[in-house]
Design an enzyme around this catalytic site. Structure first.
Site, short mmCIF file in Angstrom:
data_model
loop_
_atom_site.label_atom_id
_atom_site.label_comp_id
_atom_site.label_asym_id
_atom_site.label_seq_id
_atom_site.Cartn_x
_atom_site.Cartn_y
_atom_site.Cartn_z
N ASN A 263 -14.19 -4.35 4.58
CA ASN A 263 -13.11 -4.23 5.40
C ASN A 263 -13.22 -5.10 6.54
O ASN A 263 -12.27 -4.83 7.61
CB ASN A 263 -13.00 -2.67 5.96
CG ASN A 263 -12.72 -1.71 4.92
OD1 ASN A 263 -12.05 -1.90 4.04
ND2 ASN A 263 -12.94 -0.46 5.21
N LYS B 175 0.97 -1.12 0.00
CA LYS B 175 0.23 -0.06 0.09
C LYS B 175 0.87 1.16 0.12
O LYS B 175 1.83 1.28 0.73
CB LYS B 175 -0.97 0.14 1.17
CG LYS B 175 -2.09 0.88 1.22
CD LYS B 175 -3.08 0.83 2.46
CE LYS B 175 -4.29 1.59 2.45
NZ LYS B 175 -5.23 1.24 3.43
N ASP C 60 -13.76 3.23 9.39
CA ASP C 60 -14.31 2.68 7.83
C ASP C 60 -15.05 1.63 7.82
O ASP C 60 -14.67 0.67 6.94
CB ASP C 60 -13.26 3.02 6.75
CG ASP C 60 -13.76 2.97 5.08
OD1 ASP C 60 -15.04 3.23 5.11
OD2 ASP C 60 -13.08 2.91 4.61
N ASP D 212 -7.85 -2.13 6.57
CA ASP D 212 -7.93 -0.70 6.13
C ASP D 212 -8.21 -0.04 7.43
O ASP D 212 -9.51 0.82 7.53
CB ASP D 212 -9.12 -0.47 4.94
CG ASP D 212 -8.63 -1.01 3.81
OD1 ASP D 212 -7.24 -1.18 3.49
OD2 ASP D 212 -9.29 -1.19 2.79
#
Length: 258
Positions: A190, A43, A185, A203
């Site tokens: 996720n 990432k 989130d 995440d």
């Protein structure tokens, strides 16, 4: 690949091909690759996002801090350059709970279990501030650097016609917060569930101390938009406490420009 990768990152990846992951709307770039029998994710984020919750190094620190309280990806390598930030994590087992979308009751129960686990994380000593004040400061930074969506969706709140109007409204409508550890989130892509029905969280860039209704609002929105209004209402009814629709709407509005 938008950046030249630091040497520590390229050494770990070796000759493995990088496969772009297009899931999600984050400005971060995500790639998967295989090393031996294990799958990993790379990432990256541009340096301009370092002061925000899009920061890859912030997410790495959240993952390392919360490890032991929640099942989260193992951080294998982190690096930083003038161009940006970089993190390699090991893939968690299982599949996104989104695979249970045809079983509304099961999906709702998994969201409830996810909330229970997240809100059981002790916040004493948690160094990650995801409060409303912090997120509004972040939103101002993103707007000032032209880094967020310039047009909020017109249909939910037709009286909020510009990012500036939305930001002013959010400042005026700030709720009193009930702090817990929050994913930030929480959605059905996720949270992963394995064959033993154990949950694993990914995440967590926005993870930290925030109001407990933030994650509730996101889970309810997920069920409302992807399944039905009834499924979303059943989810709220199972909370065993009065709904707080004003708080839920606030956190949906806060998310609008991210």
């Amino acid at each position: 690949m938008p950046f030249e990768l630091p040497r520590t990152i390229t050494r770990f990846i070796g000759d493995a091909p990088l496969i772009a992951d297009d899931v999600g709307e984050s400005p971060c770039d995500v790639f998967s690759f295989t090393r031996g029998n294990d799958r990993f994710f790379l990432k990256t984020c541009a340096a301009i996002y370092a002061p925000t919750t899009y920061s890859v190094l912030r997410e790495a620190r959240v993952l390392q801090w919360v490890d032991g309280h929640l099942s989260v990806p193992e951080v294998a390598v982190i690096a930083q350059s003038a161009d940006g930030e970089f993190m390699i994590t090991r893939c968690v087992p299982g599949a996104p709970i989104q695979v249970r979308i045809d079983e509304p009751g099961t999906l709702s129960a998994l969201f409830h279990e996810a909330l229970r686990q997240l809100q059981s994380v002790p916040i004493a000593g948690c160094p990650f501030d995801s409060s409303v004040s912090q997120r509004l400061n972040e939103l101002e930074y993103l707007l000032a650097h032209d880094l967020c969506a310039q047009e909020p969706e017109p249909h939910p709140w037709p009286d909020l016609n510009s990012p500036e109007q939305l930001l002013a409204h959010l400042h005026a409508a700030r709720p009193k917060e009930d702090p817990v550890f929050s994913h930030g989130d929480l959605c059905d892509t996720n949270v992963f569930v394995d064959t033993q029905d154990r949950l694993h969280f990914i995440d967590l860039g926005r993870g930290g101390i925030a109001d407990r209704w933030l994650d509730i609002a996101f889970a309810q929105r997920n069920l409302r938009e992807d399944i039905s209004e009834q499924s979303a209402q059943d989810f709220l009814d199972r909370l065993g406490e009065p709904d707080k629709p004003a708080k839920r709407e606030f956190f949906e509005q806060l998310d609008e420009l991210f």
